[in-house]
Design an enzyme around this catalytic site. Sequence first.
Site, PDB file in Angstrom:
ATOM      1  N   ARG A 141       0.812  10.498   0.823  1.00  0.00           N
ATOM      2  CA  ARG A 141       1.255  11.499   1.788  1.00  0.00           C
ATOM      3  C   ARG A 141       2.460  12.288   1.291  1.00  0.00           C
ATOM      4  O   ARG A 141       2.939  13.182   1.996  1.00  0.00           O
ATOM      5  CB  ARG A 141       1.639  10.830   3.115  1.00  0.00           C
ATOM      6  CG  ARG A 141       0.512  10.095   3.802  1.00  0.00           C
ATOM      7  CD  ARG A 141       0.997   9.484   5.108  1.00  0.00           C
ATOM      8  NE  ARG A 141       0.017   8.612   5.727  1.00  0.00           N
ATOM      9  CZ  ARG A 141       0.234   7.892   6.804  1.00  0.00           C
ATOM     10  NH1 ARG A 141       1.425   7.928   7.391  1.00  0.00           N
ATOM     11  NH2 ARG A 141      -0.704   7.121   7.298  1.00  0.00           N
ATOM     12  N   LYS A 143     -11.001  -1.062   7.384  1.00  0.00           N
ATOM     13  CA  LYS A 143      -9.699  -0.899   8.025  1.00  0.00           C
ATOM     14  C   LYS A 143      -9.939  -0.387   9.449  1.00  0.00           C
ATOM     15  O   LYS A 143     -10.457   0.714   9.619  1.00  0.00           O
ATOM     16  CB  LYS A 143      -8.872   0.101   7.210  1.00  0.00           C
ATOM     17  CG  LYS A 143      -7.608   0.615   7.879  1.00  0.00           C
ATOM     18  CD  LYS A 143      -6.953   1.653   6.974  1.00  0.00           C
ATOM     19  CE  LYS A 143      -5.758   2.306   7.631  1.00  0.00           C
ATOM     20  NZ  LYS A 143      -5.069   3.244   6.733  1.00  0.00           N
ATOM     21  N   GLU A 164       0.863  -1.193   0.000  1.00  0.00           N
ATOM     22  CA  GLU A 164       0.000   0.000   0.000  1.00  0.00           C
ATOM     23  C   GLU A 164       0.893   1.234   0.000  1.00  0.00           C
ATOM     24  O   GLU A 164       1.697   1.416   0.907  1.00  0.00           O
ATOM     25  CB  GLU A 164      -0.898  -0.011   1.233  1.00  0.00           C
ATOM     26  CG  GLU A 164      -1.750   1.240   1.402  1.00  0.00           C
ATOM     27  CD  GLU A 164      -2.471   1.249   2.742  1.00  0.00           C
ATOM     28  OE1 GLU A 164      -2.661   2.369   3.292  1.00  0.00           O
ATOM     29  OE2 GLU A 164      -2.835   0.174   3.254  1.00  0.00           O
TER      30      GLU A 164
END
Length: 210
Positions: free
Chosen positions: A47, A130, A43
């Site tokens: 950011r 999640k 993943e």
Amino acid sequence: MTHTDLASVLDGARVVPVLTVPSAATAGPLADALAAGGARCAEITFRTPDAEQVLRAMAAHGGLTVGAGTVLTPQQAERAVAAGARFVVSPGFDEEVVAKCCELGVPVVPGVASATELMRALRAGLDTVKLFPAEPLGGTPMLHALAAAFPQARFVPTGGIDAPRLPVYLAVPAVLAVGGSWMATAAHLQRGEYGEIRRLIAEAVHGSST
């Protein structure tokens, strides 16, 4: 989207390295280290300024199924999928992000931190979420409590999990996979410690299969 969609994309992988990669120049060596350690997926968090380029480069590697993390807007989801993301992960539940991912035909894993948020996700037709941030929220006791109340839900706990805690999370029947950043940190990347990344990945993958 259901958990079977995500499970198919992950192809049995139970550990998802969560990577914040500051420079696209590290994407190739990082992908090599992940694959050499036995990782089948990763993943890439949105950011950093180079996140799309990193995602594109790692998706082209061929040995990895790559998804996009920290996706906060429908526009980011669209860009991520265009760059090669096979799944999308968000830290929270956002109806527009979920709708965009369904429109694009990719599994989406929204973050939840409460039973109320999980109910919203289930109502939207999702059954995999999640749990984030997993450790600060209470860890496996929180997972067991949610799984008891919502037996149809599957979880990808992420946040604060490290190598010693990995087996504890994987032992929870409702856990589909575990996300973690300890295997390839910003410090590892800054120092070019790809051998150490490979070792930590191999350790996690081996632990997830026992």
